[in-house]
Design an enzyme around this catalytic site. Structure first.
Site, short mmCIF file in Angstrom:
data_model
loop_
_atom_site.label_atom_id
_atom_site.label_comp_id
_atom_site.label_asym_id
_atom_site.label_seq_id
_atom_site.Cartn_x
_atom_site.Cartn_y
_atom_site.Cartn_z
N GLY A 72 39.77 40.66 16.61
CA GLY A 72 38.62 41.42 17.11
C GLY A 72 37.29 40.71 16.93
O GLY A 72 37.17 39.52 17.20
N SER A 73 36.33 41.46 16.45
CA SER A 73 34.93 41.04 16.48
C SER A 73 34.65 39.69 15.84
O SER A 73 35.16 39.36 14.77
CB SER A 73 34.08 42.08 15.76
OG SER A 73 32.76 41.62 15.68
N SER A 74 33.76 38.95 16.52
CA SER A 74 33.32 37.65 16.02
C SER A 74 32.45 37.80 14.78
O SER A 74 32.22 36.85 14.06
CB SER A 74 32.54 36.94 17.12
OG SER A 74 31.40 37.70 17.47
#
Lengths: 141, 384
Positions: free
Chosen positions: A73-75
């Site tokens: 998921g999120s960076s």
């Protein structure tokens, strides 16, 4: 049943691995075969996994040896790893099946030892046993 | 990974603390992705801009980096927490604003273009195909690799920052031609009717593929659907690219049943107190479409529309923003649905949106219920 070989430091198992962030860390293993989104799944103040669908929900990763496949998921998850360290609730070390960019970069700035690519199935390690990571070696006690 | 003598010296602090930290990050991600060397990148798009995503420790880290760090390649940045030009009419805590300002100052000092957008691929001219870049922001990385054929790994906020400070990135994974091939193929068994269906497909695909996913059954991909697909893929896993067309890999079916399963996971409310559009932010085409859909209608509830400022300015010249605002839609620039303090569970219980990525973060971070509908249905049902 597992006799100590080298005084009281003797491990039950030595697992070769590839260390990505150097250093050593030891603690209780916390093992999951489920991937982790560091931004959304963990309470960054307490280190407790808050995602209701995660098998480790309610468990804290603080001061553990976190063994998991990889982050997803999120960076921004890399900053979450750093926040855990600054809040003193980061794992002592991490072991991935295949370390990813989010985990590797987060551990690099947080100075959390990180390894992957062991030649055995790391998910057979049981949560709760003492483990130590250092110098491309994971010791299971 | 082999470093050149100069890179080695930089790692050891010869070019200052910030560059040394950047090389430490590049070394770690280079090792983890089996890179042999570092290669130049033309452009870094950095995430970790919204205060809600990096917190106090992130602010401190960035302030430290900015003491002697300077961006050496074109560097654009992700959305922040709110629209700074409308802050007086928005409900944001003073502490949040103060911390967000510190972040703004840090990126400005280091030389970022203050784009505050998660759709750099719609705002800026694209370099030629095959150019190596470093894009954090998962939807942008997937879109850049798959639609505009740039080369980037699915970067983290810190790895893209390291590229911005050094102009380099590891030559590994999706930067290597041979690696840009699907590891799984998804066979699409039912019609994809709208952007919501593409988002559901993306979320499904991101859980299945670790690297590159092939889609068998998509022939034409419109921009709006490509954005929704990229955002869905980027949200659920580590996959950083998709291809169109049948491949020889292990094939997994995606039909009505699979789509419903994803929808069941993210659709947590039967309706919503407010509407949010955006995540990714709306571009000029999206604003044009929305303006035509809501022309002469009125939203029955609050509708927050997150868009890139560059798109907003073009849309204003073309008259679209006036039409949308006349319908009651609130256009917000420089921020987006994900982790914005503007959607607070003290004020709203649930949100209607067409965004799968938005749904994931609204559910898991903002802790509000989500009602998923395609844009056409939202306008039909929420406007009079």
């Amino acid at each position: 049943m597992f006799k100590t070989i080298e005084g009281n430091s003797g491990a039950r198992m030595y697992i070769k691995c590839r260390q990505i962030v150097v250093g050593s860390g030891e603690g209780e293993a916390l093992v999951t075969t489920q991937m982790i989104n560091f931004l959304t799944m963990i309470d960054l103040k307490s280190g407790v996994i808050k995602d209701e669908k995660h098998e480790l929900r309610g468990r804290s990763i603080a001061n553990k040896m976190l063994i998991f496949p990889n982050a997803i998921g999120s960076s921004v998850g890399a900053y979450s790893v750093y926040a855990l360290k600054m809040n003193r609730v980061a794992p002592k070390a991490m072991m991935c099946n295949k370390a990813d960019i989010t985990t590797a970069s987060g551990c690099a700035i947080a100075n959390i030892p990180l390894a992957d690519q062991s030649n055995v199935d790391i998910f057979t390690i049981k949560s709760g046993v003492k483990v130590k990571l250092g110098e491309n070696l994971l010791q299971v006690f | 990974m082999q470093l050149t003598r100069e890179e080695e010296r930089a790692l050891n602090g010869k070019e200052g603390e910030a560059v040394a930290t950047a090389y430490r990050i590049l070394l770690a991600i280079g090792e983890s992705t089996d890179a042999e060397k570092l290669v130049p990148v033309k452009w870094a798009h950095v995430s970790g801009v919204n205060y809600n995503t990096i917190g106090d420790s992130g602010v401190q880290f960035l302030e430290n980096i900015s003491k002697d760090g300077k961006f050496v390649v074109k560097t654009t940045i992700n959305p922040m927490g709110f629209d700074p030009l409308k802050i007086n009419s928005l409900k944001v805590k003073a502490e949040f604003i103060a911390q967000q300002n510190r972040i703004h100052n840090v990126y400005e000092r280091m030389g970022a273009t203050k784009s505050y957008t998660c759709i750099p691929y719609e705002v800026f001219d694209m370099p030629s195909e095959g150019t190596s870049v470093s894009f954090a922001e998962s939807n942008a990385a997937v879109y850049a690799n798959s639609v505009t054929h740039l080369r980037t790994n699915k970067e983290s906020a810190l790895s893209a920052l390291a590229s911005a400070l050094t102009g380099k990135a590891p030559y590994s994974e999706l930067r290597v031609e041979e690696m840009r091939k699907p590891d799984k193929c998804i066979r699409i068994k039912s019609e994809l009717d709208n952007e919501l269906d593409y988002g559901l497909l993306g979320y499904f695909a991101g859980k299945i593929s670790n690297n590159v996913v092939g889609f068998d059954g998509i022939n034409i991909l419109e921009k709006m659907n490509g954005k929704a697909l990229s955002a869905g893929i980027g949200t659920s896993g580590s996959c950083g690219m998709f291809t169109i067309g049948k491949t020889d890999n292990e094939t997994i079916d995606f039909g009505r049943e699979e789509a419903m399963k994803v929808k069941d996971e993210l659709n947590t409310s039967e309706n919503g107190d407010i509407v949010t559009l955006g995540s990714p932010q709306l571009g000029i085409d999206d604003l044009s479409l929305l303006a035509h859909m809501v022309d002469g209608k009125k939203f029955r509830k609050r509708c927050l529309i997150f868009c890139a400022r560059a798109a907003y300015e073009s849309a204003t010249r073309l008259g679209y923003t006036q039409t949308i605002e006349h319908s009651g839609g609130e256009l917000l620039c420089d921020c987006c649905t994900c982790l914005t303090p503007l959607v607070d569970r003290n004020d709203v219980d649930s949100v209607v949106t067409n965004s799968i990525k938005g749904a994931y973060y609204l559910n898991n971070s903002n802790k509000v219920g989500v009602c998923l509908k395609p844009l056409k249905e939202i306008v039909e049902q929420e406007c009079i």
